[in-house]
Design a protein around this motif. Structure first.
Motif, PDB file in Angstrom:
ATOM      1  N   HIS A  21       0.803  -1.220   0.000  1.00 24.67           N
ATOM      2  CA  HIS A  21       0.000   0.000   0.000  1.00 24.67           C
ATOM      3  C   HIS A  21       0.841   1.278   0.000  1.00 24.67           C
ATOM      4  CE1 HIS A  21      -4.177  -1.459   0.705  1.00 24.67           C
ATOM      5  NE2 HIS A  21      -3.560  -2.515   1.204  1.00 24.67           N
ATOM      6  N   THR A  22       2.089   1.203   0.413  1.00 24.71           N
ATOM      7  CA  THR A  22       2.837   2.440   0.696  1.00 24.71           C
ATOM      8  C   THR A  22       4.066   2.647  -0.184  1.00 24.71           C
ATOM      9  OG1 THR A  22       4.207   1.363   2.387  1.00 24.71           O
ATOM     10  CG2 THR A  22       2.121   2.340   3.107  1.00 24.71           C
ATOM     11  N   ARG A  23       4.362   1.725  -1.099  1.00 29.00           N
ATOM     12  CA  ARG A  23       5.593   1.821  -1.884  1.00 29.00           C
ATOM     13  C   ARG A  23       5.667   3.150  -2.632  1.00 29.00           C
ATOM     14  NH1 ARG A  23       4.779  -2.366  -4.459  1.00 29.00           N
ATOM     15  NH2 ARG A  23       5.893  -3.839  -3.130  1.00 29.00           N
ATOM     16  N   ARG A  24       6.776   3.851  -2.484  1.00 30.59           N
ATOM     17  CA  ARG A  24       6.944   5.160  -3.080  1.00 30.59           C
ATOM     18  C   ARG A  24       7.794   5.085  -4.347  1.00 30.59           C
ATOM     19  NH1 ARG A  24       2.967   5.877  -0.977  1.00 30.59           N
ATOM     20  NH2 ARG A  24       2.617   6.810   1.065  1.00 30.59           N
ATOM     21  N   GLY A  25       7.533   6.011  -5.238  1.00 30.37           N
ATOM     22  CA  GLY A  25       8.274   6.049  -6.486  1.00 30.37           C
ATOM     23  C   GLY A  25       9.642   6.681  -6.332  1.00 30.37           C
ATOM     24  N   GLU A  26      10.495   6.397  -7.292  1.00 31.40           N
ATOM     25  CA  GLU A  26      11.841   6.942  -7.295  1.00 31.40           C
ATOM     26  C   GLU A  26      11.796   8.463  -7.463  1.00 31.40           C
ATOM     27  OE1 GLU A  26      15.836   6.664 -10.135  1.00 31.40           O
ATOM     28  OE2 GLU A  26      14.127   5.314 -10.468  1.00 31.40           O
ATOM     29  N   ALA A  27      12.607   9.148  -6.701  1.00 31.98           N
ATOM     30  CA  ALA A  27      12.709  10.602  -6.842  1.00 31.98           C
ATOM     31  C   ALA A  27      13.429  10.922  -8.147  1.00 31.98           C
ATOM     32  CB  ALA A  27      13.453  11.193  -5.655  1.00 31.98           C
ATOM     33  N   LYS A  28      12.806  11.731  -8.982  1.00 34.05           N
ATOM     34  CA  LYS A  28      13.389  12.109 -10.267  1.00 34.05           C
ATOM     35  C   LYS A  28      13.154  13.600 -10.496  1.00 34.05           C
ATOM     36  CE  LYS A  28      12.538   7.640 -12.535  1.00 34.05           C
ATOM     37  NZ  LYS A  28      11.820   6.963 -13.660  1.00 34.05           N
ATOM     38  N   PRO A  29      13.947  14.198 -11.355  1.00 34.41           N
ATOM     39  CA  PRO A  29      13.713  15.612 -11.690  1.00 34.41           C
ATOM     40  C   PRO A  29      12.595  15.739 -12.725  1.00 34.41           C
ATOM     41  CG  PRO A  29      15.633  14.805 -12.878  1.00 34.41           C
ATOM     42  CD  PRO A  29      15.184  13.676 -11.977  1.00 34.41           C
ATOM     43  N   PHE A  30      11.370  15.472 -12.298  1.00 34.27           N
ATOM     44  CA  PHE A  30      10.245  15.475 -13.239  1.00 34.27           C
ATOM     45  C   PHE A  30      10.123  16.852 -13.895  1.00 34.27           C
ATOM     46  CE2 PHE A  30       8.997  12.130 -10.174  1.00 34.27           C
ATOM     47  CZ  PHE A  30       8.900  11.066 -11.074  1.00 34.27           C
ATOM     48  N   ASP A  31       9.965  16.827 -15.227  1.00 36.07           N
ATOM     49  CA  ASP A  31       9.940  18.079 -15.967  1.00 36.07           C
ATOM     50  C   ASP A  31       8.759  18.204 -16.925  1.00 36.07           C
ATOM     51  OD1 ASP A  31      10.749  16.212 -17.855  1.00 36.07           O
ATOM     52  OD2 ASP A  31      12.773  17.024 -18.079  1.00 36.07           O
ATOM     53  N   ALA A  32       7.807  17.261 -16.867  1.00 34.97           N
ATOM     54  CA  ALA A  32       6.632  17.330 -17.737  1.00 34.97           C
ATOM     55  C   ALA A  32       5.552  16.417 -17.177  1.00 34.97           C
ATOM     56  CB  ALA A  32       6.980  16.915 -19.166  1.00 34.97           C
ATOM     57  N   ILE A  33       4.326  16.635 -17.631  1.00 35.25           N
ATOM     58  CA  ILE A  33       3.185  15.779 -17.277  1.00 35.25           C
ATOM     59  C   ILE A  33       2.597  15.216 -18.567  1.00 35.25           C
ATOM     60  CG2 ILE A  33       0.840  15.732 -16.323  1.00 35.25           C
ATOM     61  CD1 ILE A  33       1.726  18.042 -14.464  1.00 35.25           C
ATOM     62  N   LEU A  34       2.379  13.909 -18.589  1.00 36.53           N
ATOM     63  CA  LEU A  34       1.658  13.270 -19.688  1.00 36.53           C
ATOM     64  C   LEU A  34       0.246  12.970 -19.185  1.00 36.53           C
ATOM     65  CD1 LEU A  34       1.341  11.964 -22.446  1.00 36.53           C
ATOM     66  CD2 LEU A  34       2.419   9.891 -21.528  1.00 36.53           C
ATOM     67  N   PHE A  35      -0.713  13.719 -19.665  1.00 36.84           N
ATOM     68  CA  PHE A  35      -2.117  13.551 -19.282  1.00 36.84           C
ATOM     69  C   PHE A  35      -2.726  12.564 -20.282  1.00 36.84           C
ATOM     70  CE2 PHE A  35      -6.585  14.453 -19.052  1.00 36.84           C
ATOM     71  CZ  PHE A  35      -6.833  14.945 -17.781  1.00 36.84           C
ATOM     72  N   ALA A  36      -3.001  11.339 -19.821  1.00 35.73           N
ATOM     73  CA  ALA A  36      -3.405  10.265 -20.729  1.00 35.73           C
ATOM     74  C   ALA A  36      -4.845   9.842 -20.484  1.00 35.73           C
ATOM     75  CB  ALA A  36      -2.483   9.060 -20.558  1.00 35.73           C
ATOM     76  N   SER A  37      -5.577   9.604 -21.569  1.00 35.95           N
ATOM     77  CA  SER A  37      -6.977   9.224 -21.461  1.00 35.95           C
ATOM     78  C   SER A  37      -7.314   8.160 -22.503  1.00 35.95           C
ATOM     79  CB  SER A  37      -7.859  10.463 -21.635  1.00 35.95           C
ATOM     80  OG  SER A  37      -9.208  10.189 -21.277  1.00 35.95           O
ATOM     81  N   PHE A  38      -8.581   7.806 -22.553  1.00 35.13           N
ATOM     82  CA  PHE A  38      -9.069   6.725 -23.406  1.00 35.13           C
ATOM     83  C   PHE A  38      -9.182   7.168 -24.858  1.00 35.13           C
ATOM     84  CE2 PHE A  38     -12.416   3.914 -25.101  1.00 35.13           C
ATOM     85  CZ  PHE A  38     -11.934   2.677 -24.696  1.00 35.13           C
ATOM     86  N   GLY A  39      -9.623   8.408 -25.067  1.00 32.49           N
ATOM     87  CA  GLY A  39      -9.833   8.909 -26.421  1.00 32.49           C
ATOM     88  C   GLY A  39     -11.267   8.725 -26.878  1.00 32.49           C
ATOM     89  N   GLY A  40     -11.639   9.453 -27.919  1.00 31.27           N
ATOM     90  CA  GLY A  40     -12.986   9.353 -28.471  1.00 31.27           C
ATOM     91  C   GLY A  40     -13.042   9.986 -29.844  1.00 31.27           C
ATOM     92  N   PRO A  41     -13.993   9.557 -30.689  1.00 29.92           N
ATOM     93  CA  PRO A  41     -14.075  10.053 -32.060  1.00 29.92           C
ATOM     94  C   PRO A  41     -14.450  11.531 -32.117  1.00 29.92           C
ATOM     95  CG  PRO A  41     -16.032   8.776 -31.532  1.00 29.92           C
ATOM     96  CD  PRO A  41     -15.083   8.605 -30.379  1.00 29.92           C
ATOM     97  N   ASP A  42     -14.022  12.187 -33.195  1.00 29.10           N
ATOM     98  CA  ASP A  42     -14.297  13.612 -33.381  1.00 29.10           C
ATOM     99  C   ASP A  42     -15.445  13.866 -34.351  1.00 29.10           C
ATOM    100  OD1 ASP A  42     -12.189  14.494 -31.699  1.00 29.10           O
ATOM    101  OD2 ASP A  42     -10.754  14.074 -33.302  1.00 29.10           O
ATOM    102  N   GLY A  43     -15.977  12.820 -34.981  1.00 30.80           N
ATOM    103  CA  GLY A  43     -17.077  12.988 -35.928  1.00 30.80           C
ATOM    104  C   GLY A  43     -17.577  11.641 -36.404  1.00 30.80           C
TER     105      GLY A  43
END
Length: 408
Positions: A21-43
């Motif tokens: 439940h508590t495992r922490r991620g490696e400390a890194k010099p994060f420099d961006a965010i990837l906002f990821a989703s499922f996607g959907g049609p445009d027409g």
């Protein structure tokens, strides 16, 4: 309270204070965010190609895809999910800026443009090397968590950027108060409006709805050490804990709370394969047949935004079922664009930037790890992943399997 999922064996108990439940991620010099989703049609012209992407590798003919396509076509062929995500991204940019956090956000999807690989190429081209992955799914399962980790891993492989760019997915966030507090308000408002119309509280049923998945996928949700054959895994356990917390917050304002249960929607796939039940429409029909309710409040607890599966499956089909059975109907909004949820997303980012930043967690499930455990939410095939203790092994196994397949 009634719930068919409660008859399932519970996942193996694991100490909430343990690394599971508590495992922490490696400390890194994060420099961006990837906002990821499922996607959907445009027409309209995008609907079938989009559904082919969603079902790739399953051999589903277009005539069967047309059955689902009707849901999108009824909305003009355009899914609202892309615009919803863009609105959330703009709000998150403002929230982060207000906290003094200067990280650019890149938007990518699994099944439609903009795709994840385009987003990763763009962030790399802009000089970024360590991205945080924010996804629009709050719970643990293959399709809602691990598949995104696989998406990230495969994109890095396919773009040749593995080893040069890292993508660390943030923890699942069903237990963050910023995700659940808007739901509390929505349920409370729906109950109050029904009572004001003359409905007795004990004749109102609260149905928390989430996406049905194959029972095998539910059973495999969560790390290996939590797995129990025949259980609903972490997927069901997390949903139930979220539902309980929401209802507990209503005690002061509504001491006579109605019964609630967890129900499922949006089932797909071959009919002989067991999926999580009961279906929301079946439950509404049964409530009417048993004469145990005059009204239903449907709560899309498993979803982040009011996209097609919420609009069609609940606002259209579930509402029609309730009307046909003579039951009053209310549907609670998702948390999506609520400022508290946007702040929660910012919290998830800040958690990884600052080890001293407080991690906000509610519900009786306990915390959730930054880094998933061994074989967490594993699927039918082994693919490279990120943000897991077995990621390196996954990559090695996937490469070996691919090499064996190519030589056979």
């Amino acid at each position: 309270m009634t719930d068919s999922t409660l008859s399932m064996p519970s996942p193996r108990a694991v100490d909430p204070a343990s690394a599971t439940h508590t495992r922490r991620g490696e400390a890194k010099p994060f420099d961006a965010i990837l906002f990821a989703s499922f996607g959907g049609p445009d027409g309209q012209d995008d609907v079938i190609p989009f559904l082919r992407n969603v079902t790739r590798g399953r051999g589903i003919p277009d005539e069967r895809l047309e059955e689902v396509a009707g849901h999108y076509r009824a909305l003009g062929g355009r899914s609202p999910i892309t615009a919803q995500n863009e609105t959330m991204i703009a709000a998150l940019e403002q929230e982060l800026a207000g906290r003094g956090i200067d990280l650019p956000i890149y938007f990518g999807n699994r099944n439609w443009a903009p795709y994840n690989d385009d987003a990763v190429r763009a962030l790399h081209g802009d000089g970024h090397r360590h991205a945080l992955g924010l996804v629009t799914s709050a719970f643990s399962s293959y399709s809602s968590c691990r598949q995104y980790r696989e998406d990230f891993g495969m994109v890095l492989e396919e773009t040749g950027l593995a080893g040069e760019v890292s993508i660390d997915k943030v923890r699942v966030y069903f237990n963050h108060p910023g995700f659940l507090e808007p739901v509390v308000d929505g349920v409370g408002s729906a109950l109050a409006s029904l009572v004001a119309e003359g409905h007795d509280a004990d004749r109102i049923a609260v149905l928390f709805s989430t996406h049905s998945v194959p029972t095998s996928m539910a059973e495999a949700s969560g790390p290996e050490e939590t797995r129990v054959e025949g259980s609903g895994g972490w997927y069901v356990e997390q949903h139930l804990s979220a539902c309980r917390w929401v209802m507990e917050q209503l005690d002061d304002d509504a001491p006579e709370l109605p019964d609630w249960q967890l129900v499922y929607q949006s089932r797909s796939g071959a009919p002989h394969i067991p999926w999580l039940e009961p279906d929301v429409n079946d439950v509404i029909a049964q409530l009417a047949a048993d004469d145990t309710a005059d009204a239903v409040v449907v709560v899309p607890i498993g979803f982040v935004t009011d996209h097609v599966e919420v609009i069609w499956d609940l606002d259209t089909e579930a509402k029609e079922t309730a009307e046909e059975k003579g039951l009053a109907f209310r549907r609670v909004a998702t948390s999506g664009e609520d400022p508290r949820f946007i702040a929660a997303l910012a919290d998830l980012v800040q958690e990884r930037l600052d080890a001293q930043f407080p991690r906000r967690v509610v519900t009786d499930f306990g915390g959730t790890p930054d880094v998933c455990g061994v074989n967490c939410c594993v699927g039918r095939l082994c693919r490279p992943t990120t943000s897991a203790v077995d990621s390196a092994a996954d990559v090695d196994r996937a490469r070996a399997a691919a090499a064996a397949g190519a030589s056979s």
